[in-house]
Scaffold this motif. Structure first.
Motif, PDB file in Angstrom:
ATOM      1  N   UNK A 171       0.579  -0.956   0.319  1.00  0.00           N
ATOM      2  CA  UNK A 171      -0.100   0.146  -0.026  1.00  0.00           C
ATOM      3  C   UNK A 171       1.051   1.227   0.165  1.00  0.00           C
ATOM      4  N   UNK A 172       0.484   1.785  -1.293  1.00  0.00           N
ATOM      5  CA  UNK A 172       1.346   3.345  -0.679  1.00  0.00           C
ATOM      6  C   UNK A 172       0.304   4.688  -0.447  1.00  0.00           C
ATOM      7  N   UNK A 173       0.956   5.118   0.526  1.00  0.00           N
ATOM      8  CA  UNK A 173      -0.031   6.058   1.545  1.00  0.00           C
ATOM      9  C   UNK A 173       0.013   7.087   0.856  1.00  0.00           C
ATOM     10  N   UNK A 174      -1.035   8.592   1.273  1.00  0.00           N
ATOM     11  CA  UNK A 174      -0.896   9.432   1.421  1.00  0.00           C
ATOM     12  C   UNK A 174       0.148  10.027   2.064  1.00  0.00           C
ATOM     13  N   UNK A 175       0.787  11.325   1.669  1.00  0.00           N
ATOM     14  CA  UNK A 175       1.020  11.895   2.155  1.00  0.00           C
ATOM     15  C   UNK A 175       1.435  12.369   3.622  1.00  0.00           C
ATOM     16  N   UNK A 176      -0.403  12.517   4.273  1.00  0.00           N
ATOM     17  CA  UNK A 176      -0.366  12.662   5.018  1.00  0.00           C
ATOM     18  C   UNK A 176      -0.630  11.653   6.321  1.00  0.00           C
ATOM     19  N   UNK A 177      -0.513  10.113   6.042  1.00  0.00           N
ATOM     20  CA  UNK A 177      -1.145   8.871   6.156  1.00  0.00           C
ATOM     21  C   UNK A 177       0.667   8.744   6.653  1.00  0.00           C
ATOM     22  N   UNK A 178       1.927   9.029   6.445  1.00  0.00           N
ATOM     23  CA  UNK A 178       2.776   8.711   6.396  1.00  0.00           C
ATOM     24  C   UNK A 178       2.994   9.940   7.216  1.00  0.00           C
ATOM     25  N   UNK A 179       2.911  11.136   7.523  1.00  0.00           N
ATOM     26  CA  UNK A 179       3.073  12.163   8.647  1.00  0.00           C
ATOM     27  C   UNK A 179       2.402  11.435   9.799  1.00  0.00           C
ATOM     28  N   UNK A 180       1.927  10.953  10.274  1.00  0.00           N
ATOM     29  CA  UNK A 180       0.236  10.015  11.056  1.00  0.00           C
ATOM     30  C   UNK A 180       1.922   9.392  11.859  1.00  0.00           C
ATOM     31  N   UNK A 181       2.664   8.945  10.958  1.00  0.00           N
ATOM     32  CA  UNK A 181       3.378   7.934  11.625  1.00  0.00           C
ATOM     33  C   UNK A 181       4.130   8.388  12.338  1.00  0.00           C
ATOM     34  N   UNK A 182       4.809   9.593  12.243  1.00  0.00           N
ATOM     35  CA  UNK A 182       5.290  10.302  13.235  1.00  0.00           C
ATOM     36  C   UNK A 182       4.809  10.997  14.370  1.00  0.00           C
ATOM     37  N   UNK A 183       3.468  10.556  14.223  1.00  0.00           N
ATOM     38  CA  UNK A 183       2.862  11.892  15.948  1.00  0.00           C
ATOM     39  C   UNK A 183       3.356  11.328  17.015  1.00  0.00           C
ATOM     40  N   UNK A 184       3.672  12.729  17.956  1.00  0.00           N
ATOM     41  CA  UNK A 184       5.021  12.308  19.299  1.00  0.00           C
ATOM     42  C   UNK A 184       5.731  12.733  18.756  1.00  0.00           C
ATOM     43  N   UNK A 185       6.644  12.516  17.687  1.00  0.00           N
ATOM     44  CA  UNK A 185       8.434  12.468  17.498  1.00  0.00           C
ATOM     45  C   UNK A 185       8.672  13.945  16.938  1.00  0.00           C
ATOM     46  N   UNK A 186       9.591  14.281  17.110  1.00  0.00           N
ATOM     47  CA  UNK A 186      10.345  15.049  16.815  1.00  0.00           C
ATOM     48  C   UNK A 186      10.605  15.690  15.813  1.00  0.00           C
ATOM     49  N   UNK A 187      10.554  15.331  14.869  1.00  0.00           N
ATOM     50  CA  UNK A 187      10.851  15.285  13.320  1.00  0.00           C
ATOM     51  C   UNK A 187      11.917  15.949  13.050  1.00  0.00           C
ATOM     52  N   UNK A 188      12.863  15.705  12.150  1.00  0.00           N
ATOM     53  CA  UNK A 188      14.321  17.122  12.001  1.00  0.00           C
ATOM     54  C   UNK A 188      14.602  17.888  10.687  1.00  0.00           C
ATOM     55  N   UNK A 189      14.914  18.328  10.678  1.00  0.00           N
ATOM     56  CA  UNK A 189      14.961  19.199   9.410  1.00  0.00           C
ATOM     57  C   UNK A 189      15.001  18.351   8.104  1.00  0.00           C
ATOM     58  N   UNK A 190      15.626  18.774   7.151  1.00  0.00           N
ATOM     59  CA  UNK A 190      13.934  19.538   6.880  1.00  0.00           C
ATOM     60  C   UNK A 190      12.563  18.412   6.463  1.00  0.00           C
ATOM     61  N   UNK A 191      12.943  17.817   7.805  1.00  0.00           N
ATOM     62  CA  UNK A 191      11.282  16.947   7.348  1.00  0.00           C
ATOM     63  C   UNK A 191      10.100  16.703   6.911  1.00  0.00           C
ATOM     64  N   UNK A 192       9.566  15.517   6.814  1.00  0.00           N
ATOM     65  CA  UNK A 192       9.347  14.810   5.732  1.00  0.00           C
ATOM     66  C   UNK A 192       8.734  15.630   4.004  1.00  0.00           C
ATOM     67  N   UNK A 193       9.858  15.340   3.911  1.00  0.00           N
ATOM     68  CA  UNK A 193      10.249  15.250   2.145  1.00  0.00           C
ATOM     69  C   UNK A 193      10.308  14.258   1.441  1.00  0.00           C
ATOM     70  N   UNK A 194       9.899  14.835  -0.094  1.00  0.00           N
ATOM     71  CA  UNK A 194      10.574  13.841  -0.951  1.00  0.00           C
ATOM     72  C   UNK A 194      12.256  13.528  -1.198  1.00  0.00           C
ATOM     73  N   UNK A 195      13.045  12.399  -1.923  1.00  0.00           N
ATOM     74  CA  UNK A 195      13.836  12.535  -2.097  1.00  0.00           C
ATOM     75  C   UNK A 195      15.008  13.775  -2.979  1.00  0.00           C
ATOM     76  N   UNK A 196      14.336  14.388  -3.773  1.00  0.00           N
ATOM     77  CA  UNK A 196      13.909  15.317  -4.492  1.00  0.00           C
ATOM     78  C   UNK A 196      14.247  16.773  -3.756  1.00  0.00           C
ATOM     79  N   UNK A 197      13.782  16.419  -3.036  1.00  0.00           N
ATOM     80  CA  UNK A 197      13.608  18.066  -1.603  1.00  0.00           C
ATOM     81  C   UNK A 197      14.605  17.729  -1.206  1.00  0.00           C
ATOM     82  N   UNK A 198      15.244  16.465  -0.625  1.00  0.00           N
ATOM     83  CA  UNK A 198      15.801  16.776   0.858  1.00  0.00           C
ATOM     84  C   UNK A 198      16.998  17.555   0.801  1.00  0.00           C
TER      85      UNK A 198
END
Length: 264
Positions: free
Chosen positions: A212-239
């Motif tokens: 199952x390929x998930x939406x961005x919001x669904x992937x973001x939910x997996x990070x709930x409660x964690x401190x996401x390191x910059x630049x955040x949740x991004x695609x490979x082309x913008x990291x």
């Protein structure tokens, strides 16, 4: 008891190894690989960029987070720039435990690491955290009272309830532990990329029904409660910063989200 290798069924580990240019595969893997490359010719480049990102995430966990022990879940086959090689280059005291239940990965991984005092292989199913965390290779190598770097590289799209799985792993680890993940997405918004993602997803699902390929919001939910390191949740082309991109801003690489996050 593990079943023997099914030569009529593709293997996730062998297929990913093919995208990275590996040689440990069978005809059934090559057929699916060729079909996927016809749909997305840039997919091998995206796989290499995904590997490069994992290397950077491991390095940052060591240098910025002080992590010296890693649990690489769904590690697959040994390949270029393995987790232990990257971690040991950053800290010669680093310890890595690889986890996979693919028989090809187990045989190659155990053979590669047989004489390595810093790296170990646990033949176990990552979807059972209790079994993994109590596996002799894990308990002997890692101190789970100290921060651990969890790595889920392109595996969570094969898991039906990844949120619950991550919660169980993270609950067993102390503050300061890290999570590094990469996950393919499908915007499901009728866009060109959504159509492209759906085509790839359906082709993969023929071999791996649970995918199952998930939406961005669904992937973001997996990070709930964690401190996401910059630049955040991004695609490979913008990291990576401008001028340091290893992939073109199009195609399969835009369908791979990456994130590095710390447990507070």
């Amino acid at each position: 008891m593990r079943r023997g290798i099914d030569l009529n069924q593709p293997s996730e580990a062998r297929l990913y190894d093919l995208f990275l240019g590996g040689k440990n595969n069978f005809e059934v893997d090559r057929r699916l690989f060729q079909e996927l490359v016809k749909l997305a010719p840039e997919a091998p480049q995206a796989a290499r960029a995904n590997r490069r990102w994992l290397a950077e995430a491991i390095g940052r966990m060591v240098t910025e987070g002080g992590i010296t022990q890693f649990l690489d879940l769904g590690a697959g086959l040994p390949t270029a720039r393995n987790t232990h090689e990257i971690a040991l280059a950053a800290n010669p005291d680093a310890i890595v435990v690889y986890v996979d239940n693919d028989l090809t990965a187990i045989s190659h991984g155990q053979a590669l690491l047989a004489d390595d005092i810093h790296s170990f292989f646990a033949g176990a199913d990552l979807t059972d955290p209790a079994v993994v965390l109590n596996h002799p290779a894990v308990t002997a190598a890692l101190d789970l009272t100290k921060p651990v770097g969890l790595i889920f590289g392109l595996v969570l799209h094969m898991i039906q309830k990844p949120g619950q799985l991550l919660e169980e792993y993270l609950a067993a680890l102390p503050s300061g532990s890290y999570l590094a993940l990469t996950h393919p997405i499908n915007p499901r918004d009728s866009s060109r990329y959504a159509e492209f993602a759906t085509t790839l997803e359906e082709k993969v699902r023929d071999a791996f029904p649970e995918v199952r390929f998930r939406t961005r919001d669904e992937v973001a939910e997996l990070l709930t409660g964690l401190d996401v390191v910059e630049p955040g949740l991004v695609d490979l082309t913008t990291w990576w910063p401008d001028g340091d991109q290893s992939v073109t801003p199009a195609g399969a690489a835009q369908l791979l989200l990456v994130a590095l996050a710390r447990k507070p």
